[in-house]
Design a protein around this motif. Structure first.
Motif, PDB file in Angstrom:
ATOM      1  N   PRO A 132       0.861  -1.191   0.000  1.00 30.23           N
ATOM      2  CA  PRO A 132       0.000   0.000   0.000  1.00 30.23           C
ATOM      3  C   PRO A 132       0.900   1.245   0.000  1.00 30.23           C
ATOM      4  O   PRO A 132       1.417   1.630   1.038  1.00 30.23           O
ATOM      5  CB  PRO A 132      -0.744  -0.137   1.329  1.00 30.23           C
ATOM      6  CG  PRO A 132       0.204  -0.898   2.218  1.00 30.23           C
ATOM      7  CD  PRO A 132       1.119  -1.704   1.340  1.00 30.23           C
ATOM      8  N   ARG A 133       1.125   1.856  -1.128  1.00 31.86           N
ATOM      9  CA  ARG A 133       2.039   2.998  -1.192  1.00 31.86           C
ATOM     10  C   ARG A 133       1.278   4.312  -1.302  1.00 31.86           C
ATOM     11  O   ARG A 133       0.255   4.387  -1.987  1.00 31.86           O
ATOM     12  CB  ARG A 133       2.986   2.850  -2.399  1.00 31.86           C
ATOM     13  CG  ARG A 133       3.812   1.552  -2.392  1.00 31.86           C
ATOM     14  CD  ARG A 133       4.619   1.339  -1.128  1.00 31.86           C
ATOM     15  NE  ARG A 133       5.553   2.400  -0.844  1.00 31.86           N
ATOM     16  CZ  ARG A 133       6.737   2.542  -1.433  1.00 31.86           C
ATOM     17  NH1 ARG A 133       7.142   1.655  -2.321  1.00 31.86           N
ATOM     18  NH2 ARG A 133       7.528   3.553  -1.133  1.00 31.86           N
ATOM     19  N   THR A 134       1.788   5.302  -0.623  1.00 33.72           N
ATOM     20  CA  THR A 134       1.129   6.609  -0.635  1.00 33.72           C
ATOM     21  C   THR A 134       1.039   7.149  -2.073  1.00 33.72           C
ATOM     22  O   THR A 134       0.011   7.677  -2.486  1.00 33.72           O
ATOM     23  CB  THR A 134       1.905   7.588   0.271  1.00 33.72           C
ATOM     24  OG1 THR A 134       1.960   7.000   1.571  1.00 33.72           O
ATOM     25  CG2 THR A 134       1.229   8.941   0.350  1.00 33.72           C
ATOM     26  N   SER A 135       2.120   6.977  -2.812  1.00 33.23           N
ATOM     27  CA  SER A 135       2.107   7.452  -4.205  1.00 33.23           C
ATOM     28  C   SER A 135       1.813   6.284  -5.152  1.00 33.23           C
ATOM     29  O   SER A 135       2.419   5.216  -5.049  1.00 33.23           O
ATOM     30  CB  SER A 135       3.474   8.038  -4.562  1.00 33.23           C
ATOM     31  OG  SER A 135       3.580   8.141  -5.976  1.00 33.23           O
ATOM     32  N   PRO A 136       0.926   6.514  -6.109  1.00 30.88           N
ATOM     33  CA  PRO A 136       0.648   5.433  -7.080  1.00 30.88           C
ATOM     34  C   PRO A 136       1.832   5.179  -8.012  1.00 30.88           C
ATOM     35  O   PRO A 136       1.838   4.184  -8.740  1.00 30.88           O
ATOM     36  CB  PRO A 136      -0.562   5.964  -7.857  1.00 30.88           C
ATOM     37  CG  PRO A 136      -0.506   7.445  -7.706  1.00 30.88           C
ATOM     38  CD  PRO A 136       0.116   7.708  -6.359  1.00 30.88           C
ATOM     39  N   ALA A 138       4.956   4.884  -6.835  1.00 31.50           N
ATOM     40  CA  ALA A 138       5.991   4.165  -6.083  1.00 31.50           C
ATOM     41  C   ALA A 138       5.851   2.656  -6.329  1.00 31.50           C
ATOM     42  O   ALA A 138       4.797   2.175  -6.750  1.00 31.50           O
ATOM     43  CB  ALA A 138       5.840   4.483  -4.592  1.00 31.50           C
ATOM     44  N   PHE A 139       6.913   1.913  -6.043  1.00 33.73           N
ATOM     45  CA  PHE A 139       6.941   0.448  -6.202  1.00 33.73           C
ATOM     46  C   PHE A 139       5.759  -0.194  -5.481  1.00 33.73           C
ATOM     47  O   PHE A 139       5.574   0.007  -4.281  1.00 33.73           O
ATOM     48  CB  PHE A 139       8.273  -0.065  -5.643  1.00 33.73           C
ATOM     49  CG  PHE A 139       8.420  -1.558  -5.641  1.00 33.73           C
ATOM     50  CD1 PHE A 139       8.358  -2.287  -6.824  1.00 33.73           C
ATOM     51  CD2 PHE A 139       8.656  -2.246  -4.447  1.00 33.73           C
ATOM     52  CE1 PHE A 139       8.513  -3.668  -6.825  1.00 33.73           C
ATOM     53  CE2 PHE A 139       8.814  -3.625  -4.432  1.00 33.73           C
ATOM     54  CZ  PHE A 139       8.734  -4.339  -5.631  1.00 33.73           C
ATOM     55  N   GLN A 140       5.004  -0.968  -6.214  1.00 28.68           N
ATOM     56  CA  GLN A 140       3.750  -1.521  -5.673  1.00 28.68           C
ATOM     57  C   GLN A 140       3.880  -2.976  -5.199  1.00 28.68           C
ATOM     58  O   GLN A 140       2.895  -3.572  -4.773  1.00 28.68           O
ATOM     59  CB  GLN A 140       2.648  -1.440  -6.739  1.00 28.68           C
ATOM     60  CG  GLN A 140       2.396  -0.020  -7.260  1.00 28.68           C
ATOM     61  CD  GLN A 140       1.629   0.853  -6.274  1.00 28.68           C
ATOM     62  OE1 GLN A 140       0.623   0.442  -5.721  1.00 28.68           O
ATOM     63  NE2 GLN A 140       2.118   2.064  -6.045  1.00 28.68           N
ATOM     64  N   GLY A 141       5.074  -3.540  -5.325  1.00 28.37           N
ATOM     65  CA  GLY A 141       5.273  -4.919  -4.872  1.00 28.37           C
ATOM     66  C   GLY A 141       5.277  -5.904  -6.027  1.00 28.37           C
ATOM     67  O   GLY A 141       4.800  -5.592  -7.123  1.00 28.37           O
ATOM     68  N   LEU A 142       5.836  -7.094  -5.761  1.00 32.44           N
ATOM     69  CA  LEU A 142       5.963  -8.112  -6.823  1.00 32.44           C
ATOM     70  C   LEU A 142       4.716  -8.977  -6.958  1.00 32.44           C
ATOM     71  O   LEU A 142       4.689  -9.908  -7.754  1.00 32.44           O
ATOM     72  CB  LEU A 142       7.181  -9.018  -6.553  1.00 32.44           C
ATOM     73  CG  LEU A 142       8.562  -8.348  -6.550  1.00 32.44           C
ATOM     74  CD1 LEU A 142       9.640  -9.401  -6.279  1.00 32.44           C
ATOM     75  CD2 LEU A 142       8.845  -7.644  -7.868  1.00 32.44           C
ATOM     76  N   LYS A 143       3.717  -8.728  -6.114  1.00 33.73           N
ATOM     77  CA  LYS A 143       2.436  -9.456  -6.161  1.00 33.73           C
ATOM     78  C   LYS A 143       2.674 -10.975  -6.019  1.00 33.73           C
ATOM     79  O   LYS A 143       3.442 -11.365  -5.169  1.00 33.73           O
ATOM     80  CB  LYS A 143       1.666  -9.102  -7.436  1.00 33.73           C
ATOM     81  CG  LYS A 143       1.684  -7.596  -7.754  1.00 33.73           C
ATOM     82  CD  LYS A 143       0.423  -6.928  -7.258  1.00 33.73           C
ATOM     83  CE  LYS A 143       0.532  -5.427  -7.137  1.00 33.73           C
ATOM     84  NZ  LYS A 143       0.765  -4.633  -8.294  1.00 33.73           N
ATOM     85  N   LEU A 307      13.747  -0.660  -2.017  1.00 36.85           N
ATOM     86  CA  LEU A 307      12.731  -0.072  -2.891  1.00 36.85           C
ATOM     87  C   LEU A 307      11.618   0.611  -2.092  1.00 36.85           C
ATOM     88  O   LEU A 307      10.796   1.323  -2.654  1.00 36.85           O
ATOM     89  CB  LEU A 307      12.135  -1.141  -3.815  1.00 36.85           C
ATOM     90  CG  LEU A 307      13.111  -1.774  -4.815  1.00 36.85           C
ATOM     91  CD1 LEU A 307      12.386  -2.781  -5.713  1.00 36.85           C
ATOM     92  CD2 LEU A 307      13.787  -0.701  -5.680  1.00 36.85           C
ATOM     93  N   SER A 308      11.553   0.333  -0.779  1.00 35.63           N
ATOM     94  CA  SER A 308      10.603   1.054   0.077  1.00 35.63           C
ATOM     95  C   SER A 308      11.138   1.062   1.511  1.00 35.63           C
ATOM     96  O   SER A 308      11.777   0.099   1.952  1.00 35.63           O
ATOM     97  CB  SER A 308       9.213   0.403   0.029  1.00 35.63           C
ATOM     98  OG  SER A 308       9.260  -0.940   0.449  1.00 35.63           O
ATOM     99  N   ASP A 309      10.890   2.155   2.201  1.00 39.43           N
ATOM    100  CA  ASP A 309      11.194   2.297   3.635  1.00 39.43           C
ATOM    101  C   ASP A 309      12.644   1.992   4.042  1.00 39.43           C
ATOM    102  O   ASP A 309      12.892   1.572   5.188  1.00 39.43           O
ATOM    103  CB  ASP A 309      10.235   1.421   4.471  1.00 39.43           C
ATOM    104  CG  ASP A 309       8.817   1.984   4.510  1.00 39.43           C
ATOM    105  OD1 ASP A 309       8.593   3.080   3.950  1.00 39.43           O
ATOM    106  OD2 ASP A 309       7.940   1.343   5.112  1.00 39.43           O
ATOM    107  N   GLY A 310      13.602   2.238   3.147  1.00 42.52           N
ATOM    108  CA  GLY A 310      15.012   1.982   3.470  1.00 42.52           C
ATOM    109  C   GLY A 310      15.490   2.795   4.665  1.00 42.52           C
ATOM    110  O   GLY A 310      16.306   2.329   5.460  1.00 42.52           O
ATOM    111  N   PHE A 311      14.945   3.999   4.828  1.00 47.49           N
ATOM    112  CA  PHE A 311      15.366   4.909   5.909  1.00 47.49           C
ATOM    113  C   PHE A 311      15.075   4.352   7.299  1.00 47.49           C
ATOM    114  O   PHE A 311      15.652   4.781   8.280  1.00 47.49           O
ATOM    115  CB  PHE A 311      14.690   6.284   5.739  1.00 47.49           C
ATOM    116  CG  PHE A 311      13.221   6.161   5.405  1.00 47.49           C
ATOM    117  CD1 PHE A 311      12.281   5.958   6.397  1.00 47.49           C
ATOM    118  CD2 PHE A 311      12.788   6.206   4.072  1.00 47.49           C
ATOM    119  CE1 PHE A 311      10.933   5.820   6.089  1.00 47.49           C
ATOM    120  CE2 PHE A 311      11.437   6.067   3.753  1.00 47.49           C
ATOM    121  CZ  PHE A 311      10.504   5.869   4.767  1.00 47.49           C
ATOM    122  N   GLN A 312      14.175   3.366   7.386  1.00 48.40           N
ATOM    123  CA  GLN A 312      13.849   2.812   8.712  1.00 48.40           C
ATOM    124  C   GLN A 312      14.310   1.360   8.862  1.00 48.40           C
ATOM    125  O   GLN A 312      14.070   0.738   9.885  1.00 48.40           O
ATOM    126  CB  GLN A 312      12.346   2.927   8.997  1.00 48.40           C
ATOM    127  CG  GLN A 312      11.467   2.078   8.078  1.00 48.40           C
ATOM    128  CD  GLN A 312       9.997   2.426   8.186  1.00 48.40           C
ATOM    129  OE1 GLN A 312       9.637   3.569   8.433  1.00 48.40           O
ATOM    130  NE2 GLN A 312       9.118   1.450   8.031  1.00 48.40           N
TER     131      GLN A 312
END
Ligand code: PEP
Ligand code: MN
Length: 338
Positions: A132-136, A138-143, A307-312
């Motif tokens: 679930p990404r805030t921006s459409p 952004a990487f949406q996952g490999l499903k 690809l997502s949330d690397g900062f945390q």
């Protein structure tokens, strides 16, 4: 209302209570405790219901359930609910550790993270395949490919797989690969999704909505419990406040508060709760000290390339140290961790 049966009440008497509850147009929910059986009568208030139940054979007393949530309430079940799947135990004196990347990115990445997580003592692997990404943009996952990779990582390491499901129509597919279904913070009040994950009969990790009150959180859990699925884990992942030094504000009082109000286990996610890698380990230690039943932590072999949330995300070395420190806190409290 809760119908408390007398000690040693017979099955036949319990069945009579259930029948009477249903005749009153209410829904019954039986909780078999170690000593006593209670039958909850759920639904709108009915005149004369209390008296009709109180006079039945084998009934000790009828008491109202004061909380707005019913099956989730500690008023109807005193013993803590423990969720166990593969090597993961959440609750009952054990802090279950769920670690992994924010997103499944590639075969190499998820297998490497799984090995790191297992070696450091985690018992479950997290990783989003549907993101679930805030921006459409952004990487949406490999499903589904991501789900297959998680299952491959489980086959190699034995770690239980915890992954998010975002839509009721995906529950069947995600359930084919996952051991625990995660409902994300943004979907905490997606009622059709809550019912669908309930029907799956897999354990569900329900994340607190960033603006949800405790009652709203527990009522969301109630939607899952109402389907007959008792395997619900609550996850505090931080809320929206005026604070801007952290991504969200992580209220650790949630842990002891929920322990008073519900029998469901509580997990803390210090990764989304702070949004800063340097704050994750201290808050993980504090969560263990506050009595959490589990930790959900984002880790990545190479956070700056995530690809997502690397900062945390914690590096493998920091995660290893976090585990060692959390274990000391757990030992001091006489609980297990891992
Ligand atoms: C996650 O766990 O990766 C996630 C998206 O969390 P939340 O729903 O808490 O934002
Ligand atoms: Mn994330």
């Amino acid at each position: 209302m809760i119908v408390v049966m007398k000690q040693g009440a017979e099955r036949r008497q319990i069945d009579q209570v259930i029948e009477q509850i249903e005749q009153l147009g209410l829904r019954s929910h039986v909780v078999e405790g170690t000593e006593l059986t209670v039958v909850a009568a759920l639904g709108e208030k009915r005149d004369g219901a209390r008296q009709a139940l109180e006079t039945l054979e084998g009934v000790d007393k009828v008491v109202p359930i004061l909380a707005p949530y019913k099956i989730a309430s500690s008023e109807i079940k005193k013993e803590p609910t423990v969720v166990r799947v593969l090597g993961l135990t959440v609750g009952g004196g054990h802090v279950g550790v769920i670690a992994g990347p924010c997103s499944v990115e590639s075969r190499e990445q998820i297998l490497e993270v799984a090995r790191i997580a297992q070696k450091a003592g985690a018992t479950a692997l997290r990783g989003g395949a549907f993101k679930p990404r805030t921006s459409p943009y952004a990487f949406q996952g490999l499903k589904e490919k991501g789900l297959q990779l998680l299952a491959e990582a489980r086959a190699e390491t034995g770690l239980a797989v915890v992954t998010e499901v975002m839509a009721p129509e995906h529950v069947e597919m995600v359930s084919a690969y996952a051991d625990v279904l995660q409902v994300g913070a943004r979907n905490m009040q997606n009622y059709p999704l809550l019912e669908a994950v309930g029907e799956s009969r897999l354990p569900v990790l329900l994340k607190r909505g960033p603006s949800a009150t405790m009652d709203e959180f527990l009522l969301a859990a109630e939607y899952i419990l109402k389907t007959g699925n008792s395997q619900v884990v609550l996850c505090e992942r931080g809320i929206r406040t005026f604070e801007d030094h952290t991504r969200f504000t992580l209220p650790l009082a949630t842990v002891p508060y929920l322990k008073q109000k519900t029998h469901l286990p509580v997990v803390v996610d210090p990764s989304h709760g702070t949004g800063k890698a340097s704050l994750v380990a201290p808050m993980a230690r504090a969560a263990v000290a506050a009595g959490t039943d589990g930790l959900m932590v984002e880790i990545h072999p190479n956070p700056e390339k995530a690809l997502s949330d690397g900062f945390q995300a914690l590096t493998p070395a920091v995660f290893k140290q976090m585990m060692a420190d959390c274990r000391k806190v757990a030992e001091a409290l006489g609980v297990g961790l891992g």
